[in-house]
Scaffold this motif. Structure first.
Motif, PDB file in Angstrom:
ATOM      1  N   VAL A 150       0.838  -1.203   0.000  1.00 31.25           N
ATOM      2  CA  VAL A 150       0.000   0.000   0.000  1.00 31.25           C
ATOM      3  C   VAL A 150       0.875   1.255   0.000  1.00 31.25           C
ATOM      4  O   VAL A 150       0.616   2.217  -0.739  1.00 31.25           O
ATOM      5  N   GLY A 154       1.154   3.872  -3.125  1.00 30.82           N
ATOM      6  CA  GLY A 154       0.890   5.290  -2.907  1.00 30.82           C
ATOM      7  C   GLY A 154       2.017   6.158  -3.421  1.00 30.82           C
ATOM      8  O   GLY A 154       1.792   7.170  -4.101  1.00 30.82           O
ATOM      9  N   PRO A 175      -6.396   3.940  -5.641  1.00 29.44           N
ATOM     10  CA  PRO A 175      -6.988   5.195  -5.149  1.00 29.44           C
ATOM     11  C   PRO A 175      -6.223   5.785  -3.969  1.00 29.44           C
ATOM     12  O   PRO A 175      -6.830   6.302  -3.028  1.00 29.44           O
ATOM     13  N   THR A 176      -4.930   5.710  -3.981  1.00 32.32           N
ATOM     14  CA  THR A 176      -4.132   6.162  -2.844  1.00 32.32           C
ATOM     15  C   THR A 176      -3.985   7.676  -2.831  1.00 32.32           C
ATOM     16  O   THR A 176      -4.243   8.363  -3.829  1.00 32.32           O
ATOM     17  N   MET A 226      -2.351   2.080   6.546  1.00 33.95           N
ATOM     18  CA  MET A 226      -2.981   1.696   5.283  1.00 33.95           C
ATOM     19  C   MET A 226      -4.317   2.406   5.096  1.00 33.95           C
ATOM     20  O   MET A 226      -4.624   2.914   4.002  1.00 33.95           O
ATOM     21  N   ALA A 227      -5.119   2.449   6.171  1.00 35.20           N
ATOM     22  CA  ALA A 227      -6.422   3.105   6.079  1.00 35.20           C
ATOM     23  C   ALA A 227      -6.263   4.586   5.757  1.00 35.20           C
ATOM     24  O   ALA A 227      -7.012   5.145   4.941  1.00 35.20           O
ATOM     25  N   ILE A 283      -3.739   6.086   4.154  1.00 34.25           N
ATOM     26  CA  ILE A 283      -3.283   6.255   2.777  1.00 34.25           C
ATOM     27  C   ILE A 283      -4.436   6.099   1.792  1.00 34.25           C
ATOM     28  O   ILE A 283      -4.547   6.850   0.807  1.00 34.25           O
ATOM     29  N   LEU A 284      -5.329   5.158   2.068  1.00 35.99           N
ATOM     30  CA  LEU A 284      -6.439   4.900   1.157  1.00 35.99           C
ATOM     31  C   LEU A 284      -7.580   5.898   1.339  1.00 35.99           C
ATOM     32  O   LEU A 284      -8.117   6.428   0.367  1.00 35.99           O
ATOM     33  N   LEU A 285      -7.941   6.182   2.598  1.00 32.66           N
ATOM     34  CA  LEU A 285      -9.093   7.048   2.845  1.00 32.66           C
ATOM     35  C   LEU A 285      -8.819   8.490   2.439  1.00 32.66           C
ATOM     36  O   LEU A 285      -9.699   9.162   1.878  1.00 32.66           O
ATOM     37  N   GLY A 330      -6.930   9.305   0.123  1.00 37.01           N
ATOM     38  CA  GLY A 330      -6.960   9.272  -1.335  1.00 37.01           C
ATOM     39  C   GLY A 330      -8.366   9.155  -1.894  1.00 37.01           C
ATOM     40  O   GLY A 330      -8.711   9.808  -2.884  1.00 37.01           O
ATOM     41  N   ILE A 331      -9.204   8.354  -1.240  1.00 38.76           N
ATOM     42  CA  ILE A 331     -10.569   8.145  -1.736  1.00 38.76           C
ATOM     43  C   ILE A 331     -11.438   9.373  -1.494  1.00 38.76           C
ATOM     44  O   ILE A 331     -12.319   9.706  -2.298  1.00 38.76           O
TER      45      ILE A 331
END
Length: 473
Positions: free
Chosen positions: A369, A373, A379-380, A448-449, A451-453, A455-456
Motif C-alpha cells: 500500500v 501510494g 486510489p491512494t 494503510m487506512a 493512505i487509502l481514505l 486518497g478516496i
C-alpha cells in the motif's frame, strides 16, 4: 493560552523526558510516558485549531496555516514513537535520550510553522537540526560503528554549511530590504527583484537551509548516507517530519510573491525541482538498500512538491500541504516495514524482503500500500496528490514542468513496484516468521487506512488545506 498550547505541551514533554534520562528510568516506563505525552500533544494541537493571534512582537504568527502544520508534525511524532517500540536499533544506554531529542526536534519544527521573522525562523530551524545532529549516531554499533558515525558527521557538516549559507543569504536580504519580517518583505521584495540582482542571490542562499530539510537539489547530498547509516527509527523520523516543516516555511516565503513577477527567481527554483526529480528517480533505480532507495525517492518527491509551490496560487499551496501530509503517511508505512523486517536494527535490502508475504502477510500488505501510494497508483493519496499537482501546474501554464513530472512519475513506478515484487516473490526458503504484536499491527492497519481514505476522499482534506492557505493569500 490556547494559541501557544501545542508548544507548551511539547516543552513540558521535553522537560519530563530530560528528567527521566537523569533519573535512569527503565525503557518501558520512559516509552509509556513518551507515548502518553505525545498523544496529549496531538490533542493540544487539535484543540488549538482555529486560534489566531501573534506573539513576541509579531515574530510568531498563529493562524489556521500554522495550526494545521502543527497537527501534521505532532501526529507524525506520535506515529514515529509508536513505530519504534523497543528501539531495536538504538544503543540501550542512550534510549531515554533518543525520546528527548526527537521531541526537541519536533518542537523546533512546530516553532518553525509559526515563525514569520527571519531570526526567529533561523533559531527554530537550528533547534530542530541540532537535536538531530545528536541523535543520528545513537545507532547500535554491532560492527557498524563507522557507518553510523559517518552518517552523523555528514549530517552535521552539511547542516552547518546549509545554515551558514542560509544566514549569509538572510544578511543580503536584510541589507537590501531593511527588514526581517516576512510581511514587510512581501511588500518590498517583488519590486526590488528587477533592480537588485543581488537580492535573487540572497533569496536563493537564504532558502538553502530549508532545501536542506526538504532534501531538495542542490542540498540533497546528505540524504542517502544519513538514511543508510542512521538507525531505522531515526531514519523514519528524518525522512518525514522535517519535510513538513520545510514545506510550511517555503509556502510562507513563496506566498509573499503571489501575483508578482518573480522572473529569474522562478527559473532557478524550477531548475532545482527538475534536477531533484531526475537525479532522485534515476539514482533510486539502481539501489539495493531499501533506506537508500527511500532517500533518493525523497529527493524526487521534494521536486514534485516544488512544482506545486511554483504555481504560486491557492490550489498549488493547498496541494503542497496535501501532498506532504500524504507523503509522510506513505513513507512512514515503508519505514514501518523496514523497522520490523530489520529484527536487530540492521538495514533491509531487496533480498531481506524476499518472501515477506509468507513470513508476515501484514508487513507485505503495508509495504504494498505504501509503495503503490508513492508510485501514484489510485486510489491512494499519492495518486490524487500528483493529480492535483498536474492540475495546478496546468492552470499556470507550466506545461514543461508537467511533462517532466509525468515522465519522472512513470520512472519512479518501476522501483516502487520492484519493492512489492520483492515482498511477494515466491521463494523456497522464506525464513522465519516475523511476529508483529497487536499494537504494531494496529499501527500498520491505521497507516494503510489513512493512505487509502485520504486518497478516496480528498475533497475534505483539500478544503481544510485551502482554508489554511487562505490566511496567507
Amino acid at each position: 493560552m490556547l494559541i501557544f498550547l501545542p508548544e507548551c505541551a511539547l516543552m513540558v514533554m521535553a522537560l519530563v523526558l530530560f528528567l527521566a534520562s537523569l533519573a535512569s528510568w527503565n525503557l518501558k516506563r520512559v516509552y509509556g510516558a513518551a507515548l502518553a505525552m505525545a498523544a496529549t500533544v496531538v490533542v493540544c494541537a487539535v484543540a488549538s485549531w482555529g486560534q489566531e493571534g501573534d506573539l513576541f512582537f509579531g515574530a510568531y504568527q498563529v493562524d489556521a496555516f500554522s495550526q494545521l502544520f502543527k497537527i501534521v508534525i505532532t501526529v507524525g511524532l506520535f506515529v514515529v514513537l509508536v513505530m519504534g517500540e523497543g528501539l531495536k536499533g538504538i544503543e540501550q544506554k542512550l534510549q531515554p535520550e533518543y525520546f528527548l531529542f526527537v521531541t526537541v526536534s519536533a518542537a523546533g519544527l512546530v516553532f518553525l510553522a509559526s515563525a514569520v521573522e527571519l531570526i526567529t525562523i533561523f533559531i527554530s530551524l537550528e533547534v530542530s537540526s541540532f537535536a538531530l545532529y545528536v541523535v543520528i549516531p545513537f545507532r547500535k554499533a554491532d560492527g557498524r560503528h563507522r557507518e553510523q558515525m559517518e552518517a552523523g558527521i555528514k549530517y552535521v557538516l552539511f547542516g552547518a554549511i546549509a545554515s551558514g549559507i542560509s544566514l549569509f543569504g538572510m544578511s543580503y536580504v536584510f541589507g537590501i530590504a531593511h527588514t526581517t519580517y516576512l510581511a514587510e518583505l512581501g511588500a518590498v521584495v517583488p519590486g526590488l527583484l528587477s533592480s537588485s540582482p543581488m537580492l535573487i542571490v540572497g533569496l536563493v542562499m537564504m532558502l538553502a537551509g530549508f532545501f536542506f530539510k526538504l532534501a531538495l537539489f542542490p542540498m540533497h547530498f546528505w540524504a542517502p548516507d544519513v538514511y543508510q547509516g542512521a538507525a531505522n527509527e531515526t531514519a523514519g523520523f528524518v525522512a518525514t517530519i522535517p519535510k513538513a516543516g520545510a514545506v510550511a516555511l517555503l509556502i510562507r516565503f513563496i506566498s509573499l510573491a503571489a501575483g508578482a513577477e518573480m522572473g529569474d527567481f522562478n527559473w532557478i527554483l524550477a531548475s532545482f525541482a527538475v534536477f531533484s526529480m531526475v537525479l532522485g528517480n534515476l539514482s533510486a533505480l539502481v539501489q539495493e538498500d531499501v533506506k537508500r532507495l527511500l532517500a533518493y525517492s525523497s529527493i524526487a518527491h521534494a521536486g514534485y512538491v516544488m512544482v506545486a509551490l511554483l504555481c504560486v496560487n491557492s490550489l498549488g499551496f493547498a496541494t503542497a500541504i496535501y501532498y506532504i501530509a500524504g507523503y509522510m503517511m506513505m513513507n512512514l508505512a515503508c519505514f514501518y516495514v523496514v523497522y520490523h523486517v530489520g529484527q536487530e536494527g540492521e538495514n533491509v535490502t531487496f533480498t531481506s524482503l524476499s518472501g515477506l508475504y509468507r513470513r508476515s502477510p501484514m508487513l507485505a500488505l503495508v509495504l504494498a500500500v505504501g509503495a503503490f501510494g508513492m508510485a501514484g497508483i489510485p486510489p491512494t493519496v499519492g495518486f490524487f496528490g500528483k493529480f492535483f499537482i498536474f492540475t495546478a501546474a496546468i492552470q499556470e501554464s507550466l506545461y514543461a514542468l508537467v511533462i517532466i513530472t509525468v515522465i519522472n512519475a512513470g520512472i519512479s513506478a518501476f522501483y516502487y513496484l520492484k519493492l512489492v515484487r520483492a515482498a511477494y516473490s515466491p521463494t523456497e526458503s522464506p525464513g522465519d516468521t516475523l511476529a508483529v504484536g497487536k499494537p504494531a499491527s494496529l499501527l500498520g492497519i491505521t497507516l494503510m487506512a489513512a493512505i487509502l481514505l485520504v486518497g478516496i476522499f480528498p475533497q475534505f482534506f483539500m478544503e481544510v488545506a485551502e482554508k489554511a492557505v487562505g490566511t496567507l493569500m
